[in-house]
Design an enzyme around this catalytic site. Structure first.
Site, short mmCIF file in Angstrom:
data_model
loop_
_atom_site.label_atom_id
_atom_site.label_comp_id
_atom_site.label_asym_id
_atom_site.label_seq_id
_atom_site.Cartn_x
_atom_site.Cartn_y
_atom_site.Cartn_z
N LYS A 37 6.71 -37.85 -43.17
CA LYS A 37 6.05 -37.62 -44.59
C LYS A 37 6.98 -36.93 -45.63
O LYS A 37 6.67 -36.81 -46.54
CB LYS A 37 4.89 -36.60 -44.44
CG LYS A 37 3.86 -36.94 -43.46
CD LYS A 37 2.89 -38.07 -44.12
CE LYS A 37 1.61 -38.46 -43.45
NZ LYS A 37 0.78 -39.41 -44.16
N SER A 96 0.21 -37.22 -32.69
CA SER A 96 0.00 -38.38 -33.34
C SER A 96 0.77 -39.56 -32.76
O SER A 96 0.41 -40.63 -32.51
CB SER A 96 -0.16 -38.32 -34.83
OG SER A 96 1.31 -38.00 -35.47
#
Length: 469
Positions: free
Chosen positions: A53, A284
């Site tokens: 990110k 994840s």
């Protein structure tokens, strides 16, 4: 960037930590069964804040600066599962902006503490409500942005700079590192930026590359891709991917296939990746690895497959790599007996129960309190028998009676202050037999024959019913 060659040593000096974003390494999985395929992982955990990110965070902030939405002295506001928030705090902090993050209350505490350490302000909100509810993290963030002067609401779910970051950096890096030959890429969808950015790039630069979705079971995305129908969202423990709606940035038409992965499999794959390959990855990443392995093992012909290590497992030590959390979710002891045995989370024989010895001092009790998931502690003698219980109230009582000499109080042995009236219960007893003990404010000492199994508390019983729902 300053590169100097001195003998055989290359020194690369970056002008800013932001220049470390991107150009992350690729590593091949070799010790986990991949079927006929070769599987490669792009280590996005190597970015400065520890996740992929960082890429869109920098791009979205710089796009907002360029078009005037973010000015000097402004406030960056975003709804995030944690990693985008960390990236925004990193980039925003370096550029002198205030950062305010709205996060759901299921997020790992490591990510929240990391964000606060970078001076981001964190607003925690409910994770049990959906879009349209005022406490839903995206709706709340938008509300906060509207009432904050000089605020820029990032809105990663619809911000075009999000997929642009991956289309211009992540996708090209993968294709270059794979020497232009990649058959499939397995991604997750949180905001949709990774899928859409990489997918758009591959559609133009490598049309043969299939985009595969890894989705937590309970998310609406995998069922929608596979059936075209929108289902009712469930719940999942994996953080950062999976949604209860289709984000505007998620171009699901780019996908060829989708896998719905149960939480237990995701968490197990993340732990297997560390043990087998030495890669510390988050929940994840476990979902992505599980889906990539399913895809690879189903192929009859060899293929070159890439997936991502989305973030570092250091952000999830209290969850993915915590045996107590795994037991609380019912993953460590999946067999159900319908007896008190099922309620015991921390088990003495497995080394997860926090205990003390009769001759330990109260300073030892105090030191172990922060790491304990239950209080009072069982006091275990050398033969493994429970001889008492001790908790923080016993430590406090000792300190109050010796307030002029707290060192002497902390030096007192546990056996002088412990409670010796004990209530034991058989591990094979019906669960309902716990209730009379709890009504008397007792902690149940659970015995498996003549062996101490662990303790059972009200919270353990509540959790037992929670995971049974």
């Amino acid at each position: 960037m300053d590169g100097r060659l001195s003998g055989a040593t290359v020194r690369i000096i970056m002008a800013s930590v932001l220049d470390l974003i991107g150009n992350t390494p690729l590593v091949e999985v070799t010790r986990i069964d991949r079927g006929a395929c070769r599987l490669f992982l792009k280590l996005e955990s190597a970015n400065p804040s520890g996740s992929l990110k960082d890429r869109p965070s920098r791009t979205m902030i710089e796009a907002a600066e360029a078009d005037g939405r973010l000015k000097s002295g402004g406030t960056i506001v975003e709804a995030t599962a944690g990693n985008t928030g960390l990236g925004l705090a990193l980039v925003g902090g370096r550029k002198g902006y205030r950062t305010l993050l709205v996060v759901p209350d299921k997020m790992a505490r490591e990510k929240v503490l990391h964000a606060k350490a970078m001076r981001a302000e964190v607003v925690t909100t409910r994770s049990d409500v959906g879009k349209g509810h005022p406490d839903y993290y995206q709706d709340l963030a938008e509300t906060i942005a509207r009432r904050t002067p000089g605020a820029f609401f990032v809105n990663q779910f619809a911000n075009p700079a999000n997929p642009q970051a991956h289309e211009t950096t992540t996708g090209p890096e993968i294709l270059r590192q794979m020497d232009g030959d990649v058959d499939a890429i397995v991604v997750g969808v949180g905001s949709g930026g990774t899928l859409t950015g990489i997918g758009r790039f591959m559609r133009d630069a490598s049309p043969k590359t299939a985009m595969i979705l890894a989705d937590p079971e309970g998310s609406v995305l995998a069922p929608y891709v596979e059936t075209g129908r929108m289902v009712q969202a469930g719940t999942w423990a994996v953080e950062g991917i999976g949604e209860d709606f289709v984000p505007p940035n998620a171009d699901l038409d780019l996908l060829s296939q989708a896998f719905a992965i149960p939480d237990a499999e995701s968490f197990a794959c993340a732990r297997d990746l560390l043990r087998a390959e030495g890669v510390l990855a988050g929940s994840s990443s476990g979902t992505l690895l599980a889906a990539a392995l399913r895809y690879c093992r189903a192929q009859a012909a060899p293929k070159r497959v890439v997936s991502l290590v989305c973030d570092s497992g250091a952000k999830y030590l209290s969850k993915v790599f915590n045996p107590i959390f795994l037991a609380q979710e019912g993953w460590s002891h999946p067999d159900r007996h319908g007896t008190v045995r099922d309620v015991v989370v921390s088990r003495y024989s497995e080394g997860t129960a926090v205990v003390v010895r009769p001759d330990d001092n109260l300073r030892t009790v105090f030191a172990r309190l922060p790491s304990a998931d239950v209080s009072p502690f069982p006091v275990i003698d050398e033969s493994g028998h429970v001889v008492g219980l001790v908790d923080e109230s016993d430590v406090l009582a000792a300190l109050i009676t010796a307030r002029d000499d707290p060192n002497a109080a902390f030096a007192r042995p546990v056996k002088q202050v412990m409670v010796t009236r004990l209530e034991t219960i058989s591990a094979d007893a019906p669960i309902a037999d716990l209730l009379p003990l709890f009504r008397k404010d007792y902690v149940a000492i659970v015995m498996d024959g003549d062996q101490f199994l662990g303790v059972a508390t009200r919270l353990d019983l509540i959790n037992y019913f929670r995971i049974a729902i």
